[in-house]
Structure formats: structure tokens, C-alpha cells
Enzyme design. Sequence first.
Site, mmCIF file in Angstrom:
data_model
loop_
_atom_site.group_PDB
_atom_site.id
_atom_site.type_symbol
_atom_site.label_atom_id
_atom_site.label_comp_id
_atom_site.label_asym_id
_atom_site.label_seq_id
_atom_site.Cartn_x
_atom_site.Cartn_y
_atom_site.Cartn_z
ATOM 1 C CG HIS A 190 -1.998 0.472 1.185
ATOM 2 N ND1 HIS A 190 -2.245 1.920 0.058
ATOM 3 C CD2 HIS A 190 -3.171 0.782 1.825
ATOM 4 C CE1 HIS A 190 -3.942 2.106 0.257
ATOM 5 N NE2 HIS A 190 -4.302 1.690 1.206
ATOM 6 C CE1 TYR A 220 -7.493 9.055 8.274
ATOM 7 C CE2 TYR A 220 -8.364 6.665 7.180
ATOM 8 C CZ TYR A 220 -7.942 7.688 6.951
ATOM 9 O OH TYR A 220 -7.153 8.127 6.125
#
Length: 844
Positions: free
Chosen positions: A384, A515
Site C-alpha cells: 500500500h 476514520y
Amino acid sequence: MAVRTFIPPAPTLDESVSSLVTLKTGEMPHMDGVSRSPEAAKKAAQSYSPSEREPLASHKSTSKPGITFASQDKLPKLPIPELESSCKKYLEALKPLQSAKEQHDSELAVQEFLKRDGPDLQEKLKKYASGRANYIEQFWYDSYLNYDNPVVLNLNPFFLLEDDPTPARNNQVTRAASLVISALSFVRAVRREELPPDMIRGQPLDMYQYSRLFGTARIPTEHGCQIGQDPESKHVVVMCHGQFYYFDVLDDNSDLIMTEKDVALNLQVIVDDASQVPIQEAAKGAVGVLSTENRKVWSGLRDVLQREEGSNNSDCLNIVDSALFIICLDYTAPKTTAELCMNMLCGSSQIEKGVQVGTCTNRWYDKLQIIVCKNGSAGINFEHTGVDGHTVLRFASDIYTDTILRFARSINGQAPSLWTSTSPDPSKRDPESFGDVSTTPHKLEWDMVPELSTALRFAETRLADLIAQNEFETLEFQSYGKNFMTSMGFSPDAFVQMAFQAAYYGLYGRVECVYEPAMTKFYYHGRTEAIRSVTVESLDFIRTFWGENPASKKVETLKRACEKHVGVTKECAKAQGQDRHMYALYCIWQRSLDDENFDVASNNSYETSTGRTSPINSSDNPSNVNSPNRNNTLVSDEGSISSSPPAPQHQQHSHSMPALFADAGWDKLNNTILSTSNCGNPSLRQFGFGPTSGDGFGIGYIIKDGSVSICASSKHRQTKRFVDALEGYFLEIRKLLRQLNKRGSSVDKSASRARVAEENKSKAGRMKSRGRIITGDLKGEGKAQTPKEDEFEESDDEGLGGYGFFDAGMLLSALKADKDGDGRPSEKAERRREIGRRLILAEY
């Protein structure tokens, strides 16, 4: 060992990570004279013909290289928000999470910050950003490349693709070969700059990440990780039973040199060869497990791998690191969706006679991986650091689409193509035109010295522990989706975000930090901004929803909460959120503190967020980054993940720490309990990642027209119960909305025009024919029934509302009057009785 060695030459870059590169021409523009604005970027994209921007709109397109990065040098720079604005939003994000006293303390800390340290740090940040393309980029990258824990379950997300719509193609080798060919076509389009840019309402987005998607690897070093890339990579690596194979798939022009049939033949040969080694024996040499280790440990083990002079290991590492991507062929076929998700995220753990034989040994987590199970189920696991979910989603959806279109063209040669141009048919090319390639599979033979064998065994046991510490549950909610939400006047994403908060509050009686990433690709090298989903409005809705309030009030507060969420999301997409700005100020302060000679305007060197030196302009430093079309052979890239960065570790400098960072609110906002991300489209079945906190949940979700797919993970925090609570909330909120929206007051956007016309005629008393109307019930069970005007109040599933939304005693007492003619409980009553039993056991 008869293998070709891939040894990239030393990097020759002399530019920093923030270099502004004109990607279309490969020239370096000056800061002055470059028109950077959304309008300029849009104009650059529109200079290409419609067929070049949308290849599917035309059966035949003329290739015009350059469209992929045409707008790159026109994109505006990521703006630095005003300090006062960010501080205000910071307090707003904290307010619903704090008590009155905590909020008061945070307000005082912000006031002091604005008077003392804040303005100075803001000026330093502006000075630091003046010579860079993106003020947060390097700080954000460092926070992830210096992350020392294993990347598996902590950083790498996964996508689970839908099955191939052609059932006959859903076997492992056929599906894998099909995906490989489509992936290579995507690689070709990127390298030839023929991939149409991502657009939102005609506005082009940053495409930089696509140049770092292939031929890259996260490489651990003694001082943090680097992202190395071979931009001329031509081969793929295949893993099967933990064993490694490779073969070339592209020529020097990035044209495909193998047909799908050729690739399938290679993959079948590999499967047959790998199966000759007993899986218990193969597990002893499953070197891929080492990529799951702590990064410092993995760095040391790489040194051990390459220590012996003349060893094969250096060549093997080079081949794996520089491969376009990894293809993982698993020997198992997970049966449930949750098992499939676990397999795509971290692999399975299965111990037989003390030996790990699960698929967790058949991975290399430092690279992009395409995973295919024995039954053809396929997914993607990706490193990622350099790419966000939005980028990999485009890759996943394009290769899935291409597999369908290629099958269509096998039936009708006039069917459209996803690509502007395609490779010449490999079966019709002159063999000499391929150049120096090797399409025959080669097996990599690792030299397993005793020290490595021991390290591998310990790495596997730690990995098995890590997998055992996490659990996964999925919800494939089929009752409604985007169409219903929008027909009721809600933003689908905001609607689902409220569901997460309501379900959590229903279980624990409190709200926690949530989040969600917002994409900022409208800006040059833009990545994400943090949406803080818990607001004063969402807290008001949750308390109203769980209180004894009328349906109208609950829906009213839900609308206000969703409207607030939409507003916050828009601000974040404009790079006007507070999280990235505050984090950059924190990094500026920390580096100034750690190094008194730190010069914010210098590109020479500075301390990373963990105190490690990261020389930026040094020509011999492989952590330098460049943009596409540069003549580098091994470059490095640094990037972020689409979740919040690892919480900064406060160093022992409290006497000089700015008040805002010393305040308890800073830690609270950086401890994400519900880490969520909305990423997907009809090509995906599920999407997910591990929890970012030991006390929290990781929630990946996909909102489709008629359904919602959710994958939840946690470290055994009653994940199944949380998913059940989500389902219950979705059903209950639909009941409330239908109570306020009488039947026929809104039209389902998914309904056909003919169906709407028929309903309108029925209302006017004009029946097309006599007889009893046959319709399906709300759960799609297909029962015949006669519609009633009050049907919306009495539907089977509306009385249930999920688990935990009604008083159990009231529910059970209502069952007495709900019996069939023979005195036995009706089917409806039996279902309600079961729900009531669960409610009592759950102590509601």
C-alpha cells in the site's frame, strides 16, 4: 541454476521526491510559467479526441500516446490550509468524542498553540513546501516506510473480485491466465501512456501512482524501507505451494508475447510441477513467509540470503523484486465469503502434523499479488505504500472488464475493446521480433542454509499467531443499496457511515473515533485526507435513534447528520481538512527539534519522522523518487496508505512540545477505533483490511445499486455481533423511512419505466387484466400475496428490525397473539421467537 538474472543498475536520479516533471514530454518545467489549475488540467485532457479518452465508445481507435499523463503538469498543487481554520476543525472533530472538561482543555491548548508555536510552524511549513510539489508527501511517505511491524494484516488491503460471469471459466488455471492477460494489457496501456486518465465530472485526476504500480517492491533496509522499481520489467513470478516460478510475458516494446492459451499452459505446468513436492516438505522452503516478518528482522534475513558468495539467492531476490506482479495459485477453495476474505488478506493458517500447510505460506507481501483459488475465486492483495485503493480499484475493475470483453470478442469480433490499441497477435509474429525473452517457466531454487531454515520456522509461527489474533466477518446485505438510499434523499456513503456509528453505539453505548479517507487526487501527487465521521450532528442522531423518539425525529436527525457528513467530505476532497495539515506541522516541529540545523527550505537532508536520516538529493540514495518517463532503471517511491498513518510516537521532549500535540485530544484523534473505507464497484465482491487498533474494527465496504457489501475485521471484538447489529440497523432504518414515505411517494430508481407506468395506471383504477397480482415479498422469497394499502407497516422483516433494537420482553409477549388457525405458532412467530431468544441471551 539456469535462470536469467535481473540486476538493476545503480540509480542515476538527481531530482527530489517533489520534482515537477512534464510527463507528456519528459522535460522538467520551471515553477514559473507552468499553468497549474483545474481548468488547465481539464483543457489538457480535452485536447484528445473522445475515442482516445473513451476507447469503448469506438470500435476502432487511433493510438495517440500521452493521454495518461497529459494533465499531470497542469494539476494544481495541494494547498496548505489556513492555521486558524484547521485548528477550528480540529476542535470540531474532537467535540463529540470528549467530555466538557476535555473539550475545555483542548480549547485552551489550541489557543496557546495559536499564540505561541502555531504561527511559526505554519511559516516553516510554507517555506518547506515552496520548493516541493506537495507539502505532505515526504512526511506521509516516511511514516509508512519507517513502519516496523509486519505489513500483512497491518498495511496491505485486499480486493475480492466477482466470479467470472462465464461459469466454465471459473477454474483456477483458466481464470488466472485470463486475469494475467488482462493485467498485462493494463501494463501496456500505462507504459504507452494510452490509459485514459481518471476523471470526475470531466476533471482529470492525478495519475502518478499508476507509474509505480508494476515492477515495484517494498524492500526493507536497516534504516526503514524503500520502494524499488524496475520500470522495464518483462516477467511475472508465480507462487504455488510456496514455491517460486517465473517467465517472461512482455517484449521490449511492452507488447504481449504470449496468448491466453500459452499462459494457461505455463500455469498448468507450474501447478503440476509444484504438486510433486509434498506440501509439508514444500512448507520448509516457503521463503515468502519471511516477507511477513518485522521489517528490521526481514532486512537482516535478506542480508543472510545474499551473504554466501555464489549463492542463487541474490538472483532469486532480484527476480522476485523486479517482477511485474506476483500470481499466487492456491491449492484450497475457501467455502464462505469470510474465509475468502481472510485468504485474500493474510492467507489461511492450517497446521498438519506440526507443519503449516495453509495458504499464508504462498505469498510475497512486499508486492502486488493476484491470488487465484482452486475454484477460480480471485482477489488482489497489494503493498500500500505507493498506491491508494482508488488506483488499484481502477486496475481491478479494468482487468475484470477486459476478461468479459475479450470473451465477447471471441463470439463477435466487432465487440469493443477497453484499450486504445492492442498488442500484435503473438501467434502471428515473427519469433525473431520477440527479442531476448524466455517464455518457458523456470523454478527458483533457494539455497536454504540452516540459519534461514530456522528463521523461516520462527517467522511462520509468528505469522500463525498474527492470523489467529484476527477474525473476519462479512455482510452481503441484499435488501437495498444505493438506489433506495438516494431515493430517500441520502448520500449513500453518509448513510452507511451513520450505520457504523449507530451499530457500535448500540453495542457499547458510546461513540469512538471514526476514520474515512477522502481522495485528494484533484491535486498533484494528491493522496487522501481524513474524514472525521463523528460529528455533533451524528452524535445527536445516534442518541435520538436509540431513544424513545418518534420516527420523524429520528429521520430528521439522520438527515442533518448525513448532510454534515457530505459537507465535511467535500471540504476534505478540496484538501481543506485538518488532519494532514496538523500532521505536517507536527513533523516540522519534530524535525526542527531533533536537528537544530534542520533547514525547511533545503532539499539536502532531514530527519524522518522516526529520527532516521533521509538524504533527498543524494544521487546514490535509492530512496529518491522520480515521475514517469525518466531514464532511470531502479528508482524508489514513497507513498501512503488510505487509512490514517501510524500514530506518532511522542519523544521525550515534553518541555518544548507545542500545547496542541501535548493535549490528550491529539492522541484521541490519532487512535482510530473504527477505520473505514468505501472502495469498490460491481467488479468487486468484497474489499477490506485489518484493524488499525487492537481495540477497533477495520471496515471495508462497497455500496452497489441494490446491495451493500461489508467486510469487518477485529482482534476478536465480537465481529459477528457487530455485523449482525449493522444488518439490524439497516432493516430498522428502512422501516422508519417507509413509515414516513407512504407507498408510491417515491420511485425506486432501479424500477423500469414500464413498471412505473403500470403502477400509475393502477392508481387511476385502470386494471390491464383481472386476477390476483403476484409479487415477491420484501425478502425476495417469491410468495404470492395481495397488496394492501398498509403493507409497509406489516411486512415480515420490518417487525424484526435486527438484533437488539426492541425490548425482549415486549417482543416475546407479542408472540402469544400470533398463531395459526390450529393454535401453533405461525412461521412469522417462530422467526420472532428466535430473535427474542437471541435478544435475551445478549442481555438486552
